[in-house]
Design an enzyme around this catalytic site. Structure first.
Site, short mmCIF file in Angstrom:
data_model
loop_
_atom_site.label_atom_id
_atom_site.label_comp_id
_atom_site.label_asym_id
_atom_site.label_seq_id
_atom_site.Cartn_x
_atom_site.Cartn_y
_atom_site.Cartn_z
NE ARG A 1 -2.79 7.39 -2.10
CZ ARG A 1 -2.94 6.21 -2.67
NH1 ARG A 1 -2.80 6.09 -3.98
NH2 ARG A 1 -3.22 5.15 -1.96
CG HIS B 1 -2.04 0.97 1.15
ND1 HIS B 1 -1.84 2.33 1.20
CD2 HIS B 1 -3.37 0.78 1.01
CE1 HIS B 1 -3.02 2.94 1.09
NE2 HIS B 1 -3.97 2.02 0.97
#
Lengths: 668, 264
Positions: A273, A257
């Site tokens: 994000r 990740h």
């Protein structure tokens, strides 16, 4: 020695296991769920960001359908996924969100009218439709064309797990907490349940069942730097591996990740994000558009993680006393958004870093996050080589993620797989030919064998330290089987893991307690974990191409001609020092979406010889059926509806896609 | 050296050093209340472990280091180690809270750890919160009682006011860590008290229009001294809740509603 009987034994009390149990129970079968911890503490709770389902309620999701979700998922998988399983999944995901909505999950909802959002670093005003007001909302996530990720603030997994666990309690399903399955009972052809150790008293009990389901999650703790909870040690996969009959699929496909806080490795959600957060380097420069002009920060996780490490290698990493990292900037989202929609992120930064993400950047670096591989099953969730053994969720490889999973597809998979596999397990148990007919003598043999192993650890003369072996395994995996892989490193990892495996057979304990004994638990688990680690390292060494999260610096191209196939690892005999690897080819001629460029990442790959022909076929069919409905086109390209349990067939209603009354009557 | 001959080297991955960075560090003295009810010979006692503090050290890191290097028998519970799952509540210098997100630098060099009181002790710092929570949930019927048990999943979901969904989530954030019960005066006196965690659960379902139950149903499960009328409003639950749930407000609100119900 005690033997208990049930219809369905579920190993694991997270989202997948609970949903399997609820499904089988609803069909009238007795279910017992085993869990290392109270089920609400399972790692499912850590999924912050959300669950993908093509509901198309928000304006930025308008036009989303199963077709778009399907293509995103297959591209995300780098064509490693089983496309029929992906179709089953994307068609069931909206039903799963709606079921959970009915069961009590407080999904965040759409507010009509204008709102400001951050897209590509800019503030943009979008207007939600009146008719969408109060429906389940979606946010943006990596690797998706539409805003598709349904969420509950940033505690999606927590809220889902609360509801699922509550409904399991409401269904009177017993969950045995603080117990651990340590071996499957089987005869090489059929699985009959498991030998289970009570982690408080140390007692061994055999649970004999018609169907046994592994839903024990991932194997992140094979790595030293991981976002996974400490219970995610891959033991469920190891149990299947140790039967010698069941196979593990695609274990080398390990996801890293992009945004784990540095250095603790705790996850901050992709929602950061998705909601507009940016990645920046030591100079405060936003670097992702330089590498990925199309998707920028929201390319798939494998691509973003590689770009981040590439950027650090160029000397652009920020430095602190623990090493190099990059920055996640969510300050542009504003205090209200951060403290409301990203509250877990705020808390994690506050408690673990002493950082206020409203004002400061968050230090991040990629960390192990997800195990795409797992117990190989067919579309019903059953092992093709060990009857009566099922698997669902992260522990399974049925295989919808291929070589890279999209954010938001994991909690979605747990529930969808739970729904589907739960039905198929019920079908299995309905059939009298699947009744259990194992002699108690065989069960006692398994109990005695496992007790002997534990006694040997406790009373034997071993000298090796279990936690030291575990730490060395984790170091090897993180240093040599990570984001960038090379043949020499992988060979060194395999060699090192083999040595550790040999040493693990000579573990001695300082603590001799037969009941609660954390050292004993580490000892028998590390023996199993090393085997799973070897399936990853050896699988990665052997796969001489790059695909999805598996990236070989010495073989940087995806090579469909040689490697469009799934790795199957088995452990034939207890004394073996390596898994046996076999491969099953994916059939290009039946793919709805033939292999191509993903839309982000490397554009360079080697085609499979069948790809041009299939691509032409698909194109011709699409042209011929230009006037047909999208459902008819899909059906013509790759039929899958018959693979779904009857209960979960049928189309999904959307604001822009109302269901005709006759459709509702005729479907299912 | 007994290491595998192959060891880690510089491949580009996040690799913090195990012991943190250089520099002078405090010497910590961590005293733990030890007792293993599984062993007949075991008697409750304090045991002190000494170790060097590291940068960014949490009690998760410290306790694991103690177990790996000093005492393999020490029992404690961690799962997520990120403040999300509620496994690791314990009494830290007299206050119930989550150990995983407690940084040692925020504590004095002498740290005292005890298991949560009230719950069944498994051993040392490990208590059986899960068993108690399941029992509480069964008693209060702590699950959404659906109006339609078999909704048509092909249809668009029922709408819900966005503000209301947020309010329900606010109460749904409970992680059942047990801190509120461990800090509760009533729980000391009434072993069947459902605690703030239980009352908050009921308040959560009462707020949810999808739940078919009425105040009369809720009165049946919390309308007595083991329920909302047992609370003495000492409100330690509210003070210690690691998720900062509005427990005081919820209990007061539920009490008003249940009093009204009782007079009907």
């Amino acid at each position: 020695m005690k033997i208990l009987y049930t219809d369905v034994l579920v190993v694991g009390g997270g989202l997948a296991g609970l949903r399997v149990g609820i499904g089988a129970k609803r069909r009238g079968h007795d279910v017992i769920i085993l869990s290392l911890v109270p089920p609400k503490r399972s790692h499912s709770a850590a999924a912050q960001g959300g669950m993908q389902a093509s509901l198309a309620n928000v304006i930025k999701g308008q036009g989303d359908t199963e077709d778009v979700h399907f293509e995103d998922t297959v591209r995300g998988s780098d064509w490693g996924a089983d496309q029929q399983v992906v179709r089953m999944f994307v068609n069931t995901a909206p039903k799963a969100v709606r079921e959970l909505a009915a069961w009590g999950v407080p999904w965040s909802r759409v507010r009509k009218g204008d709102r400001d959002v951050i897209i590509n670093g800019q503030k943009v005003t979008i207007t939600e439709r009146d008719e969408a007001h109060g429906l389940v909302a979606q946010r943006d996530f990596g690797g998706t064309k539409k805003w598709r990720t349904c969420y509950v603030s940033d505690g999606t997994g927590h809220a889902m797990l609360q509801t699922m666990s509550d409904q399991a309690i409401g269904s009177a399903i017993p969950v045995r907490e603080r117990v651990e399955a340590i071996a499957l009972i089987h005869d090489g052809a059929r699985c009959y349940g498991a030998v289970v150790r009570d982690l408080i008293t140390g007692e061994l009990v055999a649970y004999v069942a018609k169907a046994t389901a592994i839903a024990s999650g991932g194997a992140g703790r094979l790595y030293r730097v991981t976002t996974n909870a400490v219970i995610c040690e891959g033991i469920g996969s190891a149990l299947a591996l140790e039967t010698g009959a069941a196979a593990l699929g695609n274990m080398e496909a390990v996801q890293f990740h992009p945004t784990a806080i540095f250095p603790a490795g705790i996850l901050v959600t992709e929602g950061c994000r998705g909601d507009g957060g940016l990645l920046k380097d030591a100079d405060g420069h936003r670097f992702m558009p330089d590498y990925e002009p199309e998707k920028k920060e929201l390319a798939s996780r494998d691509v973003v993680s590689r770009r981040m490490e590439e950027h650090i290698l160029k000397g652009k990493g920020a430095k602190n006393r623990f090493g190099e990292h990059l920055w996640l900037d969510i300050t542009l989202l504003g205090e209200k958004h951060i403290k409301h929609n990203l509250r877990e992120v705020f808390e994690i930064c506050h408690y673990f870093l002493g950082v206020d993400p409203v004002k400061d950047f968050i230090p991040v670096r990629p960390a192990q996050h997800y195990t795409m591989g797992g117990v190989r099953t067919n579309h019903t969730g059953e092992s093709p080589t060990l009857k009566g053994l099922f698997a669902a969720g992260e522990a399974a490889c049925w295989d919808m993620h291929g070589f890279n999973r999209l954010g938001g597809n994991s909690v979605a998979e747990t529930v969808v797989a739970g729904m589907i596999v739960g039905e198929y397990i019920a079908d299995f148990c309905d059939k009298s030919e699947n009744d259990v007919d194992i002699p108690t003598r065989v069960v006692h043999d398994f109990l005695r064998r496992e007790q002997l192993k534990l006694d040997t650890l406790i009373d034997g003369r071993g000298t090796e330290d279990a936690s030291a072996i575990k730490a060395q395994m984790q170091d090897l995996m993180t240093a040599r089987v990570g984001i960038f892989r090379r043949g020499e490193d992988l060979q060194a990892a395999v060699d090192g893991l083999q040595q550790l495996l040999v040493r693990s057979r000579n573990i001695g304990l300082k603590c001799k307690a037969r009941g609660a004994n954390p050292e004993l638990v580490t000892a028998y688990r590390v023996q199993k974990m090393l085997k799973v680690a070897l399936t990853i390292a050896y699988g990665a060494l052997t796969r001489t191409e790059s695909r999805g999260a598996h990236f070989r610096q010495d073989y940087p191209r995806r090579n469909d001609a040689e490697w469009l196939k799934r790795t199957l690892a088995t452990w034939k005999s207890e004394g073996d020092a390596l898994p046996s690897l076999a491969y099953e080819a994916l059939d290009v001629s039946r793919m709805e979406l033939p292999p191509g460029w993903r839309g982000y990442g490397a554009k360079d790959y080697v085609d499979h010889p069948d790809t041009p022909k299939r691509a032409a076929e698909v194109e011709a069919l699409r042209q011929k059926m230009a006037d047909a409905s999208r459902f008819a086109v899909q059906e013509a390209l790759m039929p899958y509806a018959s693979l779904l349990p009857k209960r979960y067939r049928g189309r999904n209603e959307r604001i822009d896609e109302p269901l005709a009354a006759e459709t509702l009557e005729t479907a299912s | 050296m007994n290491d595998a001959t192959v060891t880690a080297k510089a491949v580009p991955v996040a690799m913090p050093t195990r012991n943190g960075a250089n520099g002078p560090h405090r010497k910590l003295a961590i005293s733990v209340l030890r007792y293993n009810p599984q062993e007949r010979a075991s008697v409750p006692r304090m045991q002190t472990y000494r170790l060097e503090e590291a940068d960014g050290m949490t009690l998760f890191i410290a306790l694991n280091e103690i177990r790996e290097k000093q005492d393999a028998s020490l029992q404690f519970d961690f799962v997520c180690r990120a403040g999300i799952c509620g496994s690791c509540a314990m009494v830290i210098n007299g206050r119930p809270t989550l150990a995983c997100r407690t940084l040692t630098k925020n504590l004095p060099a002498e740290i005292t750890l005890a298991p949560l009181p009230f719950f069944e002790l498994i051993g040392d710092l490990s208590v059986n919160t899960g068993k108690w929570m399941r029992g509480m949930s069964e008693r209060l019927e702590g699950w959404l009682h659906m109006k339609d048990a078999d909704p048509d999943l092909r249809r668009i979901e029922e709408k819900m006011d966005p503000e209301l969904a947020d309010k329900i989530y606010e109460l749904d954030r409970c992680i059942e860590c047990g801190c509120c019960v461990a800090a509760c005066g009533t729980a000391r006196m009434r072993k069947d008290f459902v605690g703030a965690v239980g009352l908050n659960r009921v308040a959560r379902f009462r707020l949810d229009p999808r739940d078919a139950r009425t105040d009369a149903d809720y009165y049946d499960v919390i309308g007595d001294d083991d329920g909302v009328f047992g609370c003495m409003s000492l409100l330690a639950c509210h003070d210690v809740c690691p998720k900062e749930l509005p427990l005081a407000t919820q209990i007061a609100f539920m009490r008003r509603k249940m009093v009204t119900m009782g007079f009907k």
